[in-house]
Structure formats: structure tokens, C-alpha cells
Write an enzyme that holds these catalytic residues in place. Structure first.
Site, PDB file in Angstrom:
ATOM      1  N   LYS A  97       0.834  -1.203   0.000  1.00 22.78           N
ATOM      2  CA  LYS A  97       0.000   0.000   0.000  1.00 22.78           C
ATOM      3  C   LYS A  97       0.871   1.258   0.000  1.00 22.78           C
ATOM      4  CE  LYS A  97      -3.622  -0.097   2.528  1.00 22.78           C
ATOM      5  NZ  LYS A  97      -5.004   0.143   2.904  1.00 22.78           N
ATOM      6  N   ARG A 151      -3.159   2.920   8.785  1.00 21.14           N
ATOM      7  CA  ARG A 151      -3.504   1.692   8.065  1.00 21.14           C
ATOM      8  C   ARG A 151      -2.310   0.780   7.924  1.00 21.14           C
ATOM      9  NH1 ARG A 151      -8.151   2.612   4.698  1.00 21.14           N
ATOM     10  NH2 ARG A 151      -8.799   4.777   4.852  1.00 21.14           N
ATOM     11  N   GLY A 187      -8.042  -7.348   4.912  1.00 19.86           N
ATOM     12  CA  GLY A 187      -8.830  -7.398   6.142  1.00 19.86           C
ATOM     13  C   GLY A 187      -8.164  -8.127   7.296  1.00 19.86           C
ATOM     14  N   MET A 240      -5.277  -7.335   8.948  1.00 21.04           N
ATOM     15  CA  MET A 240      -4.630  -6.522   9.979  1.00 21.04           C
ATOM     16  C   MET A 240      -5.482  -5.278  10.253  1.00 21.04           C
ATOM     17  SD  MET A 240      -0.683  -7.087   9.077  1.00 21.04           S
ATOM     18  CE  MET A 240      -0.914  -6.569   7.400  1.00 21.04           C
ATOM     19  N   ARG A 299      -3.166  -1.046  -6.591  1.00 15.97           N
ATOM     20  CA  ARG A 299      -2.181  -2.133  -6.631  1.00 15.97           C
ATOM     21  C   ARG A 299      -2.487  -2.976  -7.853  1.00 15.97           C
ATOM     22  NH1 ARG A 299      -5.153  -5.158  -1.678  1.00 15.97           N
ATOM     23  NH2 ARG A 299      -7.068  -5.301  -2.832  1.00 15.97           N
ATOM     24  N   HIS A 341     -15.356  -8.969   1.719  1.00  7.20           N
ATOM     25  CA  HIS A 341     -14.343  -9.825   2.341  1.00  7.20           C
ATOM     26  C   HIS A 341     -14.399 -11.230   1.751  1.00  7.20           C
ATOM     27  CE1 HIS A 341     -12.965 -12.654   5.489  1.00  7.20           C
ATOM     28  NE2 HIS A 341     -11.994 -11.759   5.598  1.00  7.20           N
ATOM     29  N   ARG A 391       4.850 -47.847 -12.840  1.00  8.37           N
ATOM     30  CA  ARG A 391       4.928 -48.747 -11.686  1.00  8.37           C
ATOM     31  C   ARG A 391       4.321 -50.072 -12.095  1.00  8.37           C
ATOM     32  NH1 ARG A 391       3.333 -43.760  -8.867  1.00  8.37           N
ATOM     33  NH2 ARG A 391       4.859 -43.240  -7.260  1.00  8.37           N
ATOM     34  N   ARG A 448       9.591 -49.470 -14.034  1.00 13.11           N
ATOM     35  CA  ARG A 448      10.272 -49.783 -12.791  1.00 13.11           C
ATOM     36  C   ARG A 448       9.946 -51.212 -12.371  1.00 13.11           C
ATOM     37  NH1 ARG A 448       8.669 -46.769  -7.448  1.00 13.11           N
ATOM     38  NH2 ARG A 448       6.926 -48.217  -7.577  1.00 13.11           N
ATOM     39  N   GLU A 470      16.540 -42.993  -4.497  1.00 14.05           N
ATOM     40  CA  GLU A 470      15.481 -42.716  -3.513  1.00 14.05           C
ATOM     41  C   GLU A 470      15.884 -43.112  -2.103  1.00 14.05           C
ATOM     42  OE1 GLU A 470      11.906 -44.895  -4.486  1.00 14.05           O
ATOM     43  OE2 GLU A 470      13.029 -46.638  -5.159  1.00 14.05           O
ATOM     44  N   SER A 473      16.717 -41.741 -11.863  1.00 22.35           N
ATOM     45  CA  SER A 473      15.462 -41.028 -11.682  1.00 22.35           C
ATOM     46  C   SER A 473      15.244 -40.862 -10.181  1.00 22.35           C
ATOM     47  CB  SER A 473      14.305 -41.803 -12.300  1.00 22.35           C
ATOM     48  OG  SER A 473      13.100 -41.127 -12.038  1.00 22.35           O
ATOM     49  N   GLY A 517      13.522 -40.629  -6.881  1.00 18.28           N
ATOM     50  CA  GLY A 517      12.261 -40.983  -6.231  1.00 18.28           C
ATOM     51  C   GLY A 517      12.138 -40.122  -4.989  1.00 18.28           C
ATOM     52  N   THR A 518      11.636 -38.931  -5.198  1.00 16.28           N
ATOM     53  CA  THR A 518      11.665 -37.964  -4.095  1.00 16.28           C
ATOM     54  C   THR A 518      10.654 -38.281  -3.002  1.00 16.28           C
ATOM     55  OG1 THR A 518      10.348 -36.583  -5.552  1.00 16.28           O
ATOM     56  CG2 THR A 518      12.686 -36.026  -5.325  1.00 16.28           C
ATOM     57  N   ASN A 519       9.709 -39.203  -3.284  1.00 16.09           N
ATOM     58  CA  ASN A 519       8.788 -39.601  -2.200  1.00 16.09           C
ATOM     59  C   ASN A 519       9.575 -40.369  -1.141  1.00 16.09           C
ATOM     60  OD1 ASN A 519       6.792 -38.634  -3.912  1.00 16.09           O
ATOM     61  ND2 ASN A 519       6.336 -40.658  -4.740  1.00 16.09           N
ATOM     62  N   ASP A 520      10.282 -41.408  -1.594  1.00 12.23           N
ATOM     63  CA  ASP A 520      11.072 -42.171  -0.630  1.00 12.23           C
ATOM     64  C   ASP A 520      12.263 -41.372  -0.124  1.00 12.23           C
ATOM     65  OD1 ASP A 520      10.169 -44.826   0.129  1.00 12.23           O
ATOM     66  OD2 ASP A 520      10.080 -45.188  -2.024  1.00 12.23           O
ATOM     67  N   CYS A 532      10.741 -38.664 -10.617  1.00 12.14           N
ATOM     68  CA  CYS A 532       9.418 -39.271 -10.799  1.00 12.14           C
ATOM     69  C   CYS A 532       8.620 -39.308  -9.507  1.00 12.14           C
ATOM     70  CB  CYS A 532       9.538 -40.657 -11.405  1.00 12.14           C
ATOM     71  SG  CYS A 532      10.465 -41.802 -10.371  1.00 12.14           S
ATOM     72  N   TYR A 573      14.506 -34.144 -17.189  1.00  6.05           N
ATOM     73  CA  TYR A 573      13.046 -34.158 -17.261  1.00  6.05           C
ATOM     74  C   TYR A 573      12.416 -34.276 -15.873  1.00  6.05           C
ATOM     75  CZ  TYR A 573      13.270 -39.227 -16.536  1.00  6.05           C
ATOM     76  OH  TYR A 573      13.506 -40.459 -16.002  1.00  6.05           O
TER      77      TYR A 573
HETATM   78  C1  PEP Z   1       9.379 -42.297  -5.027  1.00  2.00           C
HETATM   79  O1  PEP Z   1       9.728 -42.894  -4.010  1.00  2.00           O
HETATM   80  O2  PEP Z   1       9.488 -41.078  -5.188  1.00  2.00           O
HETATM   81  C2  PEP Z   1       8.744 -43.028  -6.133  1.00  2.00           C
HETATM   82  C3  PEP Z   1       8.458 -42.433  -7.256  1.00  2.00           C
HETATM   83  O3  PEP Z   1       8.414 -44.317  -5.892  1.00  2.00           O
HETATM   84  P1  PEP Z   1       7.122 -44.760  -5.094  1.00  2.00           P
HETATM   85  O4  PEP Z   1       6.295 -43.560  -4.862  1.00  2.00           O
HETATM   86  O5  PEP Z   1       6.436 -45.766  -5.920  1.00  2.00           O
HETATM   87  O6  PEP Z   1       7.728 -45.329  -3.855  1.00  2.00           O
HETATM   88 MG    MG Z   2       9.842 -45.050  -4.068  1.00  4.03          MG
END
Ligand code: PEP
Ligand code: MG
Length: 902
Positions: free
Chosen positions: A29, A98, A107, A109, A343, A459, A582, A637, A767, A786, A788-791, A854, A874
Site C-alpha cells: 500500500k 492503516r 482485512g 490486519m 495495486r 471480504h 509402476r 520400474r 530414492e 530417476s 524418487g523424491t517420495n522415498d 518421478c 526431465y
Molecule cells: C518415489 O519414491 O518417489 C517413487 C516415485 O516411488 P514410489 O512412490 O512408488 O515409492
Molecule cells: Mg519409491
């Protein structure tokens, strides 16, 4: 050095000293008021106290040294400019105080208006207003009310009750019927309430009022609703708010005064034109609160043509200057237009795309900038389904389409009930006369919000748009009775728990659940709408911006798909391969029986027979997918989860066996199964016999899968197609694991592929943290990685991915340990660091090593930027997120600073 010190300790800026790029310091503001002042627009004079002063106050609990003197100096110059002194008994200057943070927090603050009024200056104000006593006393009672509530935490209802009492005594329901004497009486009543709760008289000293109000605004940064809002909007908690002290102008001085809000384009659809609301004889707060119904801005042309023309001129100038949709708050005081705020305006997802496209057409921005101005979260919203309306569904009411989307759910009337039912998994629609900041939790929990009062800038509307939540506001045919938990519309009573449907685009309200249909944007992605020949500005804009994103992006986008049908859909959405197929689900259904045979096999022959029976089925699975992805890489996989997951649960089996034994039935097979389940039972199956470990322990299992993949690829290629399989080994932690699997796989591949020309790559998931840390060694044996960011997140944090989000993440989010679940958006510093190390060391060992991701993060907008930065080839995500990843990959390529999804 000396100059730097002066800058560091400068806590107060006149509007003429700032500009729009100083949002960090002056808040949105303040920075924009400065910009408008410098553009020569009529902004009431004032000054801004910086976010640094706020931060210093919040850290130490007191105003930083020098602040009081700087405020004094700026106040004096403001007084000189206005020719009036704060709180002067004859001719008082009044100011508003203000809040204004870097990111808009509508709204959330505090604001205190009319600071400078006291028992004496109220008389001077009346004289200033041409002897308008009623106005002066009304302004004074508003100050005591706002000041009491915000600065001194006097319960707001007490003032409301006193106001109601005054109206009752007068026999009216309308504030405007209270005359000067009534309001003077109300001031007395308010003062008593103030004294009762604070143990002191209402402060008469104007400068004390000002200082306390400033302090209250600082403190409102940490008010609960502001904290909740920041968390929802992912606004950092440590920014602090600036405070703007501005000379008051009044929109409630009679019919030639008023106040309003304007947009330079429709923030709902992006259409060009003039949009806004105007309310005669009112102060700004009345519009935003949606307390009285406004008229469309166009009607101002009849009411006050001079101000209207002037406003249109300023709107055009602002849009040209900001090169974007601007929203504006203005007040007309006795025929004189004042600009109170501008704004770059919030907008719906559709409007963001349409406006970006229009601005390119108008030559105001280029395509890179257009791409920068939209984001994946908006695109995802546009892919939501909409209502399918047959004749049987007639709307029962029509309000304002305040925030688009289609939402059905059970009606609830309070925020608490919304939270309660949503926690039970119900879809709810929060219905209110109007919402206020206390409803925030309920708004977050609800699928949609429906109000009977208020315009596009109420609001409910503003907050819902910010959250991307469906909202219909101002549906005034609804008679909402919150205490009785019902509303009446078109002669029908709707009780809590009844289902309604609301369309946030058209503003229509339906009773019952209306079925939904896919969005045009999805139809476009699926190829059933030709963007060049369609008269739909949204689809045209999406097409144009996506085309540009595709041209700019370096990251390829693949999909996670396990069936031909999913693969086909993802391909239409632009997937350039499969990054994760999978294979687990291929062992379910009527194939369970074969898996049981495999697990129960007591001889090599029995096991080989079970695998031989699975082989042709697996081959068919892969043929289907290779055909759909003809010519594109397909990463398959090898099986990952522990085998006992394919067997019935222990308890169920134990009961079945016991019951059957009781009845004297033959239970030999069940007993064997039960024994196997007991044998395979693990305390921590996610850290147990799964992934590559399974492949090394069960002879022939991976070999069967490798053979099925290779045979499928050969068959597809021989029949004129082109299969590009990439075999991926899960859960590798040591290069030796991969080497062992690879040696066996290569033999089979060489044997099956022969001279077919099929090439099969062998790579691994990264992973397990150990894999990331020994990536240099692993790369020697892998043709690709690749992530495996979940594990990797699960094992990096030690968070069980199936349990923790529901169990305690709310507390972690509350404490700010992280701002978003690390399973949703990559934790750059920790898990991201593992990715970075593995990418660098992997490529150092094997130049050109192909790298992808992945895990779920592959489709998360912010994470896509990170994967771009670390140089992956990728990202791979679920089919529906493929367009989002394409867009974000394009955005990542044109920015170096990461995404800003606000
Ligand atoms: C992971 O672990 O990121 C993965 C892609 O494998 P999954 O989710 O099947 O364990
Ligand atoms: Mg996994």
C-alpha cells in the site's frame, strides 16, 4: 558508510520519497501510494512507517530509537501541507492509520480511522464540515469504536449492542436515522464501555492516539487470523507490516460524497471494461465489509460525471504505467476525487491468462512477461470441472460470481461447523450473510462460500479469490438466519446439512447436487478444441502461453502412467515419455492367485511355473503401453513393494483359518498362506524386503519382468512401432545391488533383443539417501538416474510417508518448521541437497548421465523450478499435472530466481 547508516535508520518515508519498487520496506500500500503521488495523482498526503520499524518493535517490544522523532517531523510536515494541526480544536487534521504488508492480506490486519478526534476537536470537525454536527459525532463514535476494539481489545459486540440500543430507542433499524444528539449520546455510551474495559478514559491527546494506533497495527501482524492467512497463502512470517498515516478524506459528507472500488479490467474473466462498485455517502470500510449494497461503478457517471471522467483517466494512466490490471480504492469528498489505494489487482486464474494475452496484443508486455504472470496453480484451477446444467436444474438465486469454480456440498452456517464436517470428510458450503476475518478457518475448510450480502470486493469475495475457492457473494434473495441454522430462498427452507451447489462464475445457486463437466481447457489439452478457430479468449490465451512455455523450456516433461489409457491421455496432454511405469498393480486382481503361488512355492519348479504364467500377462501390459507411447521413452520400474502386500491381511487370514478349522473344513492352503504372511511380517515394511532387495532374494522375479519388457519391445518394433524401454531398479542403496541386477538383466536382454534393433537402457532410482551420497559409484553402473523424491523425503526426514501428514504435520506447519509439507513441495535445503549432490557426482562420473525425477514433486510448480535449477533432463508427473509442469518448466527457463506463485 555514513550515508548507509542514515538509510538504515530511516524509519519514516513521505509518500513523495517512495516508489512502487520499495514494497519490502514500505509495504504494497505505501509503495503504491508513493508511486501514485509521484505520478501526480490526487493522493491525500501522508507518510509510511517502514516494515523495519515494525520488525524492530516486534522483536524488542518497543519502538526503535529515533522512530518517535521521525514521526513527529513527518507529522509536522503533513500538518504544514494540510494547513491543519492534528486534533486542533478549531480546525483539526484527522489521520487514518492503516496497515500495509508487502503482500496484500485483505482485512487481516488493523486500521484506525479518524485519529485526532477528541471532545474538543469534534466541534472543530463539525465546523470544517459546514456545521455538520451529525457527521462530526458519527466520526467520533467510529473512532472510539475502532480504537477501542483494535488498540485496546474492547469486545466489539459491546459497541454493536450500544448502537443497536440507540437505534431501538429511536425506533429505527437504520444508522442514518440517528441524529447528532443520538450520536453524541452514543459517544458517551462508548466512552463508558471503553473505560469499563480498559480502566482508563478514552485518550484525548491526539499524539497518544496516533502512537497507540501505530503500535496496534504493528502488533496486528501477529494476530491469529493474520497468522492463519499467511500460512494459507504461504507468505513468510517475518516480513512485518508497514504503517501508513494518511490525512483523512471523507466519503460520508453527503450525497456529493462517496467511496468505491474500481478495476481496470474484470478480475473475474479478464474482459476489458470498467468494473467496480460505488457507494454514495459512505466510508471505504462500508464497501469492503459489504454491509450496504453498492451500485455498479458505471452509475457514477450519472451521479458525478466530473469525478467519473477523472477516475477513468487515472485508471487508464495507472494501467499503462503498471502494465497490468490495477485495482483502485477511491473516495469522493464533496465532489473532489481522491485516490486512496492502488495495486496490481488480484484476479482469477482465467483472468490471469486472458489479461496476459490481451496485454501482449496491446503491445504492453512481451510473451516472456505473459508467461511470467501466470502460474501452474492457476492452470491447475482451470482444469477443474464445471457444472453440467440440464433443464432439471434451475437456479434458486443469483448472486455475484465472486470466485469461479463449481462446488456442491452440505450447507453450514458457522466457521466451526465447516471445520468439523470437513474433518469428517464432508464437502461443505459455508453460508453467511457476509464473512469477516474470523471466518477464515471455515473458509479454508469449505468447498465453497455463499453470502447474501456484499459485492465483488467484499471480504468473502476477496479472500475466496485469493484462495482459489469457489464463491458466490451478494445472493440477496437468500434470507440467512445463522442462529436458526437455515436460510429461506424462493419460499423454500434450506437447513444445515442440506446440499446446495454454487457456480462461482455465473453466481447462480442451485438446490441439490448438480453434476459436473470437464473444463474447456482440459478439452483443449485433449485436442477436442482447435485453439486457432475457437471463439474462447481463455482457450486462446492458454494455447498461446503454453506454446511459448514449450518453446522456452529446457526440461522435458514425462508422465507417471501404468496403463495404456493413462499413457494415451498423458500423451495428449503433452507428455514426452513415461518417467515411471509402476508395475505393482499388474500383480493384483485375478493375478493375485499367481503371486500367491509364487510366494508359496516350495520348489524351484513351482516358483518357475508361477513366473512363467505371469510372463505373458506382463508382456501384454508392456505392449499396450509401448504402443501408446510409440517412439517415446518408457521407464518401467521393476516391482517395488514387499510381496506380502499382495497377500490377504494377517488378521483376516487368521480369522478365516480359525473359523474353517472349527467347521472341520480343509484349510491346508489357507494355513500355508497364513504361515507365509507370518514369515514375511515386518515391523517396518517400508524399510524392509522391497525393491531391489526383493529382486535379489526371489530368484527369477526381476528376470521375468526384464524378459517381458524386452519381448514386448521387440514385438512392438517388429510390428512397425518403436519402443524405447528404460528398465529402472528401485530402492538401490549400493552400486553392488545394481551391478548384480544389471548383469542378469543384460544377459536376458541380449538374448531377447538379438538383431531387432531394440535398445534397452538400465538405470536406477535414487530414492535412498545412501544412493544419493554414493551417486558417483552408482553412476558407473547406471545409464540413467530417476529421483524418487517420495522415498527420498521419507528416508531423508525419517517421516513415514503414509502416516505423518495426517498425524502431526498440522503442528509443524503451525510452528513454522516448514511452510508446506515436504512431500508436496521439495525441501530444497535437505532432500534437495541430496538431489543436487547426486546429480553433480553422477554426471561427474558419467558425463551426460540422463537425470529425471518421478516422485510427486515432479508436478509441483515450485519443485519444477528447483529441478530446472539443478539441471535435470526431465520431470515426470501424473497425467493431469503434465500441462502444469510444462508451463512451470517454461517459467523456470525465463526466470533465474525461482517461482513466485502469488
Ligand atoms: C518415489 O519414491 O518417489 C517413487 C516415485 O516411488 P514410489 O512412490 O512408488 O515409492
Ligand atoms: Mg519409491
Amino acid at each position: 558508510m555514513a550515508a548507509q547508516e542514515t538509510v538504515e535508520h530511516k524509519y519514516v518515508y513521505d509518500f513523495a520519497e517512495g516508489n512502487k519498487d520499495l514494497k519490502d520496506l514500505l509495504g504494497g500500500k505505501g509503495a503504491n501510494l508513493a508511486e501514485m503521488t509521484n505520478l501526480g495523482l490526487p493522493v491525500p498526503p501522508g507518510f509510511t512507517i517502514t516494515t523495519e520499524a515494525c520488525k524492530a518493535y516486534l522483536t524488542t517490544g518497543r519502538e526503535p530509537d529515533g522512530l518517535a522523532a521521525q514521526i513527529e517531523a513527518h507529522l509536522e510536515s503533513l500538518e504544514r501541507e494540510m494547513g491543519r494541526k492534528l486534533g486542533d480544536p478549531q480546525d483539526p487534521l484527522l489521520v487514518s492509520v492503516r496497515s500495509g504488508a508487502k503482500f496484500s492480506m485483505p482485512g487481516m490486519m488493523e486500521t484506525v480511522l479518524n485519529v485526532g478526534l477528541n471532545d474538543r476537536s469534534v466541534v472543530g470537525l463539525s465546523a470544517q464540515a459546514g456545521g455538520n454536527d451529525r457527521f462530526a459525532w458519527d466520526s467520533y463514535r467510529r473512532l472510539i469504536q475502532m480504537f477501542g476494539k483494535t488498540v485496546c481489545e474492547v469486545p466489539g459486540e459491546e459497541f454493536e449492542h450500544a448502537l443497536d440500543d440507540a437505534k431501538r430507542a429511536k425506533g429505527t433499524q437504520n444508522d442514518l436515522d440517528l441524529d447528532a444528539d443520538d450520536l453524541r449520546g452514543l459517544v458517551d455510551a462508548y466512552k463508558k464501555i471503553f473505560a469499563k474495559h480498559t480502566g482508563r478514559e478514552f485518550p484525548q491527546e491526539p499524539r497518544e492516539q496516533l502512537d497507540l494506533a501505530i503500535r496496534a497495527v504493528f502488533e496486528s501482524w501477529n494476530a491469529e487470523r493474520a497468522v492463519v492467512y499467511r500460512r494459507q497463502e504461504r507468505i513468510p512470517a517475518d516480513l512485518g507490516t508497514a504503517v501508513n498515516v494518511v490525512a483523512m478524506v471523507f466519503g460520508n459528507l453527503g450525497a456529493d460524497s462517496g467511496t468505491g472500488v474500481a478495476f481496470t479490467r474484470d478480475p473475474g474473466s479478464g474482459a476489458q471494461g470498467i468494473y467496480g462498485d460505488y457507494l454514495a455517502n459512505a466510508q471505504g470500510e462500508d464497501v469492503v465489509a459489504g454491509i450496504r449494497n453498492t451500485v455498479p461503478l458505471q452509475e457514477l457517471e450519472q451521479i458525478d460525471k466530473k469525478s467519473y471522467d477523472e477516475l477513468l483517466d487515472y485508471m487508464a494512466r495507472l494501467e499503462e504505467h503498471y502494465k497490468d490490471l490495477c485495482d483502485i480504492e477511491f473516495t469522493i469528498e464533496r465532489g473532489k476525487l481522491w485516490m486512496l489505494q492502488t495495486r496490481v489487482g488480484k484476479r482469477t486464474a482465467a483472468a490471469a491468462f486472458v489479461i496476459a494475452g490481451q496485454l501482449v496484443d496491446e503491445g504492453l508486455i512481451d510473451l516472456d512477461e505473459a508467461l511470467h504472470r501466470v502460474n501452474g496453480a492457476q492452470l491447475a484451477q482451470l482444469m477443474f470441472p464445471r457444472f453440467r446444467l440440464d433443464h432439471e436444474f434451475q437456479p434458486v438465486a443469483k448472486g455475484i460470481g465472486a470466485s469461479p469454480g463449481a462446488a456442491s456440498g452440505k450447507v453450514v452456517f458457522t466457521s466451526a461447523r465447516a471445520v468439523e464436517l470437513a474433518a469428517e470428510g464432508e464437502s461443505v458450503i459455508l453460508v453467511r450473510r457476509e464473512t469477516n476475518p474470523d471466518d477464515l478457518n471455515g473458509m479454508i475448510a469449505a468447498k465453497g462460500i455463499l453470502t447474501s450480502r456484499g459485492g465483488k470486493t467484499s471480504h468473502a469475495a476477496v479472500v475466496a479469490r485469493g484462495m482459489g475457492k469457489t464463491c458466490v457473494s451478494g445472493a440477496d434473495e437468500l434470507d440467512v438466519n445463522v442462529p436458526a441454522k437455515k436460510f429461506i430462498v424462493a419460499g423454500q427452507t434450506v437447513n444445515e446439512g442440506d446440499v446446495v451447489s454454487i457456480d462461482g462464475t455465473t453466481g447462480k445457486v442451485y438446490l441439490g447436487e448438480v453434476p459436473v463437466m470437464p473444463s474447456e481447457v482440459v478439452q483443449y489439452f485433449e485436442g477436442s478444441l482447435d485453439p486457432e478457430h475457437i471463439d474462447n479468449p481463455l482457450v486462446r490465451a492458454v494455447h498461446r502461453i503454453m506454446t511459448h512455455a514449450d518453446a522456452k523450456r529446457r526440461l522435458l516433461v514425462r508422465t507417471n502412467a501404468d496403463t495404456g489409457a493413462d499413457a494415451a491421455r498423458a500423451r495428449r496432454f503433452g507428455a514426452e515419455g513415461i518417467g515411471l511405469c509402476r508395475t505393482e498393480h499388474m500383480f493384483l486382481g485375478d493375478r493375485r492367485e499367481l503371486v500367491e503361488r509364487l510366494i508359496l512355492a516350495s520348489t524351484d519348479e513351482e516358483r518357475e511355473a508361477a513366473l512363467a504364467a505371469l510372463l505373458p500377462l506382463q508382456r501384454e501390459d508392456f505392449i499396450d503401453i509401448f504402443r501408446e507411447m510409440d517412439g517415446l521413452p518408457v521407464t518401467v520400474r521393476l516391482i517395488d513393494p514387499p510381496l506380502h502386500e499382495f497377500l490377504p491381511p494377517l488378521e483376516q487370514l487368521a480369522v478365516n483359518v480359525a473359523v474353517a478349522q472349527e467347521r472341520g473344513e480343509d484349510v491346508a492352503k489357507e494355513e500355508a498362506l497364513l504361515a507365509a504372511v507370518r514369515r514375511m511380517h515386518e515391523e517396518n515394511p517400508m524399510l524392509g524386503l522391497r525393491g531391489v532387495r526383493l529382486g535379489l532374494v526371489i530368484p527369477g522375479l526381476f528376470a521375468m519382468q526384464v524378459r517381458a519388457i524386452a519381448e514386448a519391445a521387440v514385438e512392438v518394433t517388429r510390428s512397425g512401432g518403436s519402443a524405447c524401454p528404460e528398465i529402472m531398479v528401485p530402492l538401490v542403496g549400493a552400486v553392488q545391488e545394481l551391478e548384480t541386477v544389471r548383469a542378469e538383466a543384460e544377459k536376458i536382454i541380449a538374448e531377447v533383443v538379438g538383431d531387432s534393433g531394440v535398445e534397452v537402457l538400465i538405470g536406477t532410482m535414487i530414492e535412498v539417501p545412501r544412493a544419493a551420497l554414493t551417486a558417483g559409484q552408482i553412476a558407473e553402473a547406471a545409464q540413467f538416474f530417476s529421483f524418487g523424491t517420495n522415498d527420498l523425503t521419507q528416508m531423508g526426514w525419517g517421516f513415514s510417508r503414509d502416516d505423518v501428514e495426517g498425524a502431526f504435520f498440522w503442528r509443524y506447519l503451525e510452528l513454522g518448521i516448514f511452510g508446506i509439507s515436504p512431500f508436496e513441495s521439495i525441501d530444497r535445503e535437505g532432500v534437495g541437497r541430496l538431489v543436487r549432490i547426486a546429480a553433480e557426482e553422477g554426471r561427474a562420473a558419467r558425463p551426460g548421465l540422463k537425470l529425471g525425477v518421478c516422485g510427486e514433486h515432479g508436478g509441483d510448480p515450485d519443485s519444477v523450478h528447483f529441478f530446472h535449477e539443478v539441471g535435470l533432463d526431465y520431470v515426470s508427473c501424473s497425467p493431469f499435472r503434465v500441462p502444469v509442469a510444462r508451463l512451470e518448466a517454461g517459467r523456470a527457463a525465463i526466470t533465474t530466481t525461482g517461482s513466485d506463485s502469488r
